[in-house]
Write a protein that holds these residues in place. Structure first.
Motif, PDB file in Angstrom:
ATOM      1  N   LYS A   1       0.829  -1.199   0.000  1.00 18.03           N
ATOM      2  CA  LYS A   1       0.000   0.000   0.000  1.00 18.03           C
ATOM      3  C   LYS A   1       0.865   1.252   0.000  1.00 18.03           C
TER       4      LYS A   1
ATOM      5  N   ARG B   1      -2.262  -4.426  -2.811  1.00 18.86           N
ATOM      6  CA  ARG B   1      -2.327  -3.933  -1.425  1.00 18.86           C
ATOM      7  C   ARG B   1      -2.387  -5.085  -0.418  1.00 18.86           C
TER       8      ARG B   1
ATOM      9  N   MET C   1       1.307  -3.801   3.864  1.00 14.69           N
ATOM     10  CA  MET C   1       1.181  -2.417   4.312  1.00 14.69           C
ATOM     11  C   MET C   1       2.256  -2.144   5.355  1.00 14.69           C
TER      12      MET C   1
ATOM     13  N   ALA D   1      -6.505  -1.521   0.417  1.00  9.60           N
ATOM     14  CA  ALA D   1      -6.864  -0.340  -0.372  1.00  9.60           C
ATOM     15  C   ALA D   1      -7.712   0.600   0.478  1.00  9.60           C
TER      16      ALA D   1
END
Length: 261
Positions: free
Chosen positions: A14, A35, A38, A139
């Motif tokens: 992300k 994504r 992260m 996302a």
């Protein structure tokens, strides 16, 4: 109307760089591996180019087993196999979700590269979309983002300098709709796939970040604000592109055709 898939982009981490692909599998959560990872602060809040533009300089590649991240900010890349580490409570825009910690080695590498303490997590659990009954990984709000080449061409005609599509980080780039034709499309259908476009894509300062240098300017957000500000759900946003939810799953191919309706 028949439109062409002019490009496909997957973002394994992300807010990091894109991986342009010739083919991608559309899953319930969007393009496969999009994504899936992260970076989070010590308190679990997600890292974003909004606050850390240098994330744009991370170039990840992920095959479902091994994550490799190159960047000009480090002498050597990170090479890390996905692990089912301990679950962490994390947040995306203050909304709680979970991630599997990817270990101290990855955390130390990213912390040194970005100059702030952070850890890498891999998505776990489920996240619902605000509208449309979809699900997504990390996302912001919807699993698929779409933008047409003609819309970007029209924006570039209004500006002194031309911007590349990479500024807007779409999963699917379309050709053949005409400027802002995606605004009126509700369905994209192919031989195997179907995507319902749910809402316009609200834009933030990330589009002002050069994805090759991490330098930030006032454009194109200022230019877009002059003619693309709309009210949606009680708030005014700068809209450019559309967000969608998969309804039928299968392969998408760059150069392939979709029916827009």
């Amino acid at each position: 109307m028949i439109v062409i898939v002019a490009g496909l982009n997957v973002f394994p981490i992300k807010s990091a760089g894109a991986v342009p692909v010739a083919e991608a599998e559309l899953t319930t959560d969007g393009l496969r591996h999009d994504r899936e990872y992260m970076l989070v602060r010590p308190d679990g809040r997600h890292l974003s180019q909004r606050e850390v533009p240098e994330l744009a300089l991370l170039r990840p590649d992920y095959d479902g087993v091994k994550l490799v991240v190159h960047t000009p900010l480090a002498a050597s890349p990170l090479v890390r196999e996905a692990v089912d580490g301990p679950p962490l409570d994390v947040t995306v825009h203050r909304r709680p979700c979970q991630g599997m910690d990817q270990g101290d080695e990855a955390a130390e590498w990213f912390s040194e590269v970005l100059g702030l303490p952070c850890r890498l997590v891999r998505f776990a659990g489920t996240r619902p979309t605000a509208l449309g009954g979809g699900t997504l990984t990390y996302a912001d709000g919807y699993p698929v983002s779409v933008l047409s080449e003609e819309s970007l061409d029209d924006l570039n005609r209004r500006m002194d300098a031309r911007l590349p599509m990479a500024r807007f980080r779409p999963n699917i780039v379309l050709r053949g709709l005409g400027p802002y034709g995606e605004d009126s499309v509700t369905r994209l259908r192919g031989d195997q796939v179907e995507i319902e476009l749910i809402r316009p894509c609200g834009r933030c300062v990330i589009v002002n970040t050069d994805q090759d240098t991490a330098r930030r300017s006032s454009e194109p957000l200022r230019a877009l604000a002059r003619y693309r500000t709309e009210r949606f759900g009680g708030t005014r946003e700068i809209m450019f592109g559309r967000l969608g939810v998969p309804r039928a799953l299968g392969a998408l191919r760059a150069g392939g055709e979709l029916t827009a309706s």
